[in-house]
Design a protein around this motif. Sequence first.
Motif, PDB file in Angstrom:
ATOM      1  N   VAL A   1       1.505   6.346  -0.083  1.00  0.00           N
ATOM      2  CA  VAL A   1       1.071   5.401   0.947  1.00  0.00           C
ATOM      3  C   VAL A   1       1.798   5.723   2.248  1.00  0.00           C
ATOM      4  CG1 VAL A   1       0.990   2.977   1.652  1.00  0.00           C
ATOM      5  CG2 VAL A   1       0.598   3.600  -0.752  1.00  0.00           C
TER       6      VAL A   1
ATOM      7  N   ASP B   1       7.241  -4.762   1.817  1.00  0.00           N
ATOM      8  CA  ASP B   1       6.548  -3.726   2.583  1.00  0.00           C
ATOM      9  C   ASP B   1       6.040  -2.670   1.601  1.00  0.00           C
ATOM     10  OD1 ASP B   1       5.617  -1.788   4.238  1.00  0.00           O
ATOM     11  OD2 ASP B   1       7.439  -1.591   5.451  1.00  0.00           O
TER      12      ASP B   1
ATOM     13  N   THR C   1      -4.452  -6.739   2.522  1.00  0.00           N
ATOM     14  CA  THR C   1      -3.895  -5.601   3.242  1.00  0.00           C
ATOM     15  C   THR C   1      -4.374  -4.326   2.563  1.00  0.00           C
ATOM     16  OG1 THR C   1      -1.909  -6.847   3.853  1.00  0.00           O
ATOM     17  CG2 THR C   1      -1.799  -4.441   4.021  1.00  0.00           C
ATOM     18  N   THR C   2      -5.045  -3.463   3.308  1.00  0.00           N
ATOM     19  CA  THR C   2      -5.536  -2.196   2.761  1.00  0.00           C
ATOM     20  C   THR C   2      -4.498  -1.108   3.009  1.00  0.00           C
ATOM     21  OG1 THR C   2      -7.833  -2.834   3.164  1.00  0.00           O
ATOM     22  CG2 THR C   2      -7.385  -0.494   2.817  1.00  0.00           C
ATOM     23  N   LEU C   3      -4.073  -0.446   1.940  1.00  0.00           N
ATOM     24  CA  LEU C   3      -3.078   0.626   2.030  1.00  0.00           C
ATOM     25  C   LEU C   3      -3.777   1.967   2.165  1.00  0.00           C
ATOM     26  CD1 LEU C   3      -0.624  -0.590  -0.763  1.00  0.00           C
ATOM     27  CD2 LEU C   3      -0.647  -1.182   1.660  1.00  0.00           C
TER      28      LEU C   3
ATOM     29  N   ARG D   1       4.338  -0.032   2.128  1.00  0.00           N
ATOM     30  CA  ARG D   1       4.236   1.328   2.647  1.00  0.00           C
ATOM     31  C   ARG D   1       5.301   2.255   2.068  1.00  0.00           C
ATOM     32  NH1 ARG D   1       4.158  -0.067   8.938  1.00  0.00           N
ATOM     33  NH2 ARG D   1       5.760  -1.489   8.114  1.00  0.00           N
TER      34      ARG D   1
ATOM     35  N   ALA E   1      -0.971   1.189   6.639  1.00  0.00           N
ATOM     36  CA  ALA E   1      -1.734   0.028   6.185  1.00  0.00           C
ATOM     37  C   ALA E   1      -2.526  -0.550   7.354  1.00  0.00           C
ATOM     38  CB  ALA E   1      -0.800  -1.026   5.605  1.00  0.00           C
ATOM     39  N   ASP E   2      -3.721  -1.038   7.050  1.00  0.00           N
ATOM     40  CA  ASP E   2      -4.515  -1.743   8.054  1.00  0.00           C
ATOM     41  C   ASP E   2      -3.926  -3.122   8.311  1.00  0.00           C
ATOM     42  OD1 ASP E   2      -6.254   0.359   8.321  1.00  0.00           O
ATOM     43  OD2 ASP E   2      -7.782  -0.485   6.965  1.00  0.00           O
TER      44      ASP E   2
ATOM     45  N   PRO F   1      -8.406   4.761   2.241  1.00  0.00           N
ATOM     46  CA  PRO F   1      -7.822   3.651   1.473  1.00  0.00           C
ATOM     47  C   PRO F   1      -7.492   4.086   0.048  1.00  0.00           C
ATOM     48  CG  PRO F   1      -9.795   2.938   2.641  1.00  0.00           C
ATOM     49  CD  PRO F   1      -9.759   4.430   2.741  1.00  0.00           C
TER      50      PRO F   1
ATOM     51  N   GLU G   1      -5.631  -1.969  -2.404  1.00  0.00           N
ATOM     52  CA  GLU G   1      -5.671  -3.233  -1.661  1.00  0.00           C
ATOM     53  C   GLU G   1      -4.662  -4.200  -2.259  1.00  0.00           C
ATOM     54  OE1 GLU G   1     -10.206  -3.740   0.124  1.00  0.00           O
ATOM     55  OE2 GLU G   1      -9.551  -4.958  -1.589  1.00  0.00           O
TER      56      GLU G   1
END
Length: 498
Positions: A30, A23, A129-131, A25, A33-34, A138, A141
């Motif tokens: 951060v 994870d 996954t975009t953070l 995040r 996330a998308d 953003p 990535e």
Amino acid sequence: MAASEQVEVELKFDVDAGHTAPDLRVLPGVVGADEPQTFGLDATYFDTENLDLAGNRITMRRRTGGKDAGWHLKRPTGTAGARRELRLGFDDAPDDGVVPTELITPVIALTRTRALIPVAAISTTRTVTTLLGTDGRPVAEFAEDLVTAQSMLPGGHFQEWAEWEFELIGTAAHPSLLKAADKLLRNSGGRAPSSASKLARAIGSTPTVVEPHLGKRPTALELVITDIAIHRNSLISYDPLVRIDAEDAVHQMRVACRRLRSLFSGFPRVLDAARVGHLSNELKLLARILGDARDSEVQLAIDEALLRSENASPDLIARLTEAESSVHDRAIRAAHVAMNSDRYFALLDAIDELIASPPPGPDADLDAGTAVDRAITKSRKSIRKSQDALASFAEGSPEWEEQLHTIRKKAKRLRYSTDAATPLGKKRYKKVARVAKNIQSALGDVNDTHINRARLAELVAGGTLSGPDMFVLGRIDARQEADGERALAAYRQAAKDL
């Protein structure tokens, strides 16, 4: 065609296929996330038969799928983990499989007249996954890639593997994000990548260009060839910058040419003179062509500096700068023509051949330090002889001015001879190098003021300027005269230390 370039900062890891990612995040800066998105990417990589691009850690590809379909050129930046990526979308380039000129120009000093051919086909199933940072923007990535690759080189084979990529986006990322991501992903199953890029893994070993270096007790030949390789690399690195007329690029490329020539003239018995004489002549011609553009650059900078504090009319500004700008534009175009010629590419090939297989001269096996000492001693004697001759001419006479120019050229040669010893790591040459640089710089300023005052005199002689503009020219001429006197005094002071 509209190409765009950006710096790519990323981490890469080998990983077992299907391994669950951590994870992300929890990383600093951060907060979200998308939803992950999965893309199918198909890329064809291009290079020469000799792998000139791959050997210099450069990749050129045509890729479909994902958010950035199109043509991509990736080059090193000198910073670990960072590369410059030049992108050209299919909307801006014909999608006919032919490499666009915009991608060829930055690397043509490496590829030269050799054809670019497909060397690998790589398909990637990428889950991205975009953070997101604290403001919702953003910051990075994370890509989980399943890769299949087919080398298109003779004897090439098929491979499959999995990898992770972590790339920073924009400027909003937390300063410690990259370091923290590296630690987290390594602790979560990521391994050091087995290759620098997907292409490198697909095609296997390449003739990677290695930065030149010396052993503990180098010979004169080893030192000269190391220096040649250093200045060859400099020439190649400034080639694409000259092609876009970047600031100071012409000057630096011209310096690389002169430094290469100085190795032939400063160490004439280390290489077989009969076999390198043509190279020296070709470098002299290239330096002269670049010199036309460089001289106009210098003159423009001088004019702009002189006018900055003066109340000059638009007419006077135009007379001083616009004509010189036109001269510069013509000189740059001439340089570009020369740099796209078979003759230029043949010169680069010949330098590469010289480095790979140098023809030894009578002093090839001489100790490198001894060879440098001899070159410096010879050069210093030559300058002193020219200084003695200077004293026999009336100051300000054409012969006196020509002799100053000769001394300047010899000081430059002395400086380059001392610089040639840089790979030896010796400190004893630094003082001589500093004196030579001071002499060269001072006499360069003397020469610049002489040329500029002659141009000012031509404008005055034309008789078409207004009274206020004539007054401004008089002020500028007086400043140039004073600058020339100070430069001459600086030369005389520096000459005492020779």
